[in-house]
Write a protein that holds these residues in place. Structure first.
Motif, mmCIF file in Angstrom:
data_model
loop_
_atom_site.group_PDB
_atom_site.id
_atom_site.type_symbol
_atom_site.label_atom_id
_atom_site.label_comp_id
_atom_site.label_asym_id
_atom_site.label_seq_id
_atom_site.Cartn_x
_atom_site.Cartn_y
_atom_site.Cartn_z
ATOM 1 N N ALA A 75 -68.332 46.633 56.455
ATOM 2 C CA ALA A 75 -68.491 47.730 55.515
ATOM 3 C C ALA A 75 -68.835 48.853 55.945
ATOM 4 O O ALA A 75 -68.469 49.943 55.661
ATOM 5 C CB ALA A 75 -69.734 47.236 54.448
ATOM 6 N N ILE A 76 -69.801 49.003 57.161
ATOM 7 C CA ILE A 76 -70.143 50.099 57.903
ATOM 8 C C ILE A 76 -69.031 50.728 58.552
ATOM 9 O O ILE A 76 -68.659 51.999 58.407
ATOM 10 C CB ILE A 76 -71.107 49.870 58.822
ATOM 11 C CG1 ILE A 76 -72.399 49.466 58.232
ATOM 12 C CG2 ILE A 76 -71.395 51.246 59.736
ATOM 13 C CD1 ILE A 76 -73.696 49.015 59.000
ATOM 14 N N ASP A 77 -68.038 49.724 59.217
ATOM 15 C CA ASP A 77 -66.689 50.273 59.778
ATOM 16 C C ASP A 77 -65.972 51.201 58.655
ATOM 17 O O ASP A 77 -65.401 52.111 58.934
ATOM 18 C CB ASP A 77 -65.977 49.252 60.604
ATOM 19 C CG ASP A 77 -66.659 49.003 61.690
ATOM 20 O OD1 ASP A 77 -67.740 49.672 62.226
ATOM 21 O OD2 ASP A 77 -66.740 47.734 62.474
ATOM 22 N N PHE A 78 -65.909 50.391 57.654
ATOM 23 C CA PHE A 78 -65.062 50.933 56.426
ATOM 24 C C PHE A 78 -65.640 52.327 56.010
ATOM 25 O O PHE A 78 -64.585 53.215 55.918
ATOM 26 C CB PHE A 78 -65.072 49.885 55.212
ATOM 27 C CG PHE A 78 -64.200 50.483 53.981
ATOM 28 C CD1 PHE A 78 -62.799 50.813 54.208
ATOM 29 C CD2 PHE A 78 -64.764 50.937 53.083
ATOM 30 C CE1 PHE A 78 -62.223 51.144 53.158
ATOM 31 C CE2 PHE A 78 -64.127 51.299 51.877
ATOM 32 C CZ PHE A 78 -62.708 51.478 51.959
ATOM 33 N N LYS B 67 -64.202 59.623 57.989
ATOM 34 C CA LYS B 67 -63.523 60.464 58.998
ATOM 35 C C LYS B 67 -62.091 60.919 58.298
ATOM 36 O O LYS B 67 -61.780 61.876 58.502
ATOM 37 C CB LYS B 67 -63.004 59.422 60.214
ATOM 38 C CG LYS B 67 -64.154 59.233 60.985
ATOM 39 C CD LYS B 67 -63.765 58.473 62.374
ATOM 40 C CE LYS B 67 -64.978 58.049 63.209
ATOM 41 N NZ LYS B 67 -64.339 57.380 64.199
ATOM 42 N N CYS B 68 -61.516 59.987 57.446
ATOM 43 C CA CYS B 68 -60.477 60.291 56.706
ATOM 44 C C CYS B 68 -60.405 61.529 55.873
ATOM 45 O O CYS B 68 -59.589 62.341 55.725
ATOM 46 C CB CYS B 68 -59.723 59.220 56.088
ATOM 47 S SG CYS B 68 -59.141 58.031 56.972
ATOM 48 N N ILE B 69 -61.700 61.647 55.133
ATOM 49 C CA ILE B 69 -61.948 62.826 54.102
ATOM 50 C C ILE B 69 -62.297 63.957 54.881
ATOM 51 O O ILE B 69 -61.799 64.904 54.672
ATOM 52 C CB ILE B 69 -63.111 62.411 53.374
ATOM 53 C CG1 ILE B 69 -62.667 61.271 52.516
ATOM 54 C CG2 ILE B 69 -63.696 63.789 52.752
ATOM 55 C CD1 ILE B 69 -64.105 60.781 51.621
ATOM 56 N N GLY B 70 -62.937 63.915 56.146
ATOM 57 C CA GLY B 70 -62.984 65.040 57.063
ATOM 58 C C GLY B 70 -61.899 65.393 57.583
ATOM 59 O O GLY B 70 -61.447 66.812 57.641
#
Length: 87
Positions: free
Chosen positions: A23-26, A32-35
């Motif tokens: 869950a943390i990795d997700f 990261k994708c949003i940034g």
């Protein structure tokens, strides 16, 4: 009986820990994708926001002035982040 209970508890603990790690990795991946999306689309959105805010400022909405400068500052910060991330 106690060994079976300990084995079951250890299995549950391992499963919970694995789920928490995944869950943390997700969530890190999503952030990261949003940034990355924000930085990549700043080429288009920041000038548009700046021009719209400038038009509102010129027509009399004095609160829009902070969006003009904020948009310019964010654009330069996003381009700096993009330059660092590509290296």
């Amino acid at each position: 009986m106690n060994q079976i209970s300990n084995a079951i508890q250890n299995g549950i603990d391992k499963a919970i820990q694995s789920f928490q790690d995944k869950a943390i990795d997700f969530f890190i991946y999503v952030l990261k994708c949003i940034g990355n999306f924000i930085v990549e689309t700043s080429d288009i959105t920041c000038p548009i926001i700046c021009l719209l805010a400038l038009a509102f400022y010129i027509t009399g909405n004095r609160k829009a002035g902070k969006y003009v400068s904020g948009s310019i500052v964010f654009y330069f910060l996003a381009q700096a982040i993009k330059g660092i991330a590509l290296k």
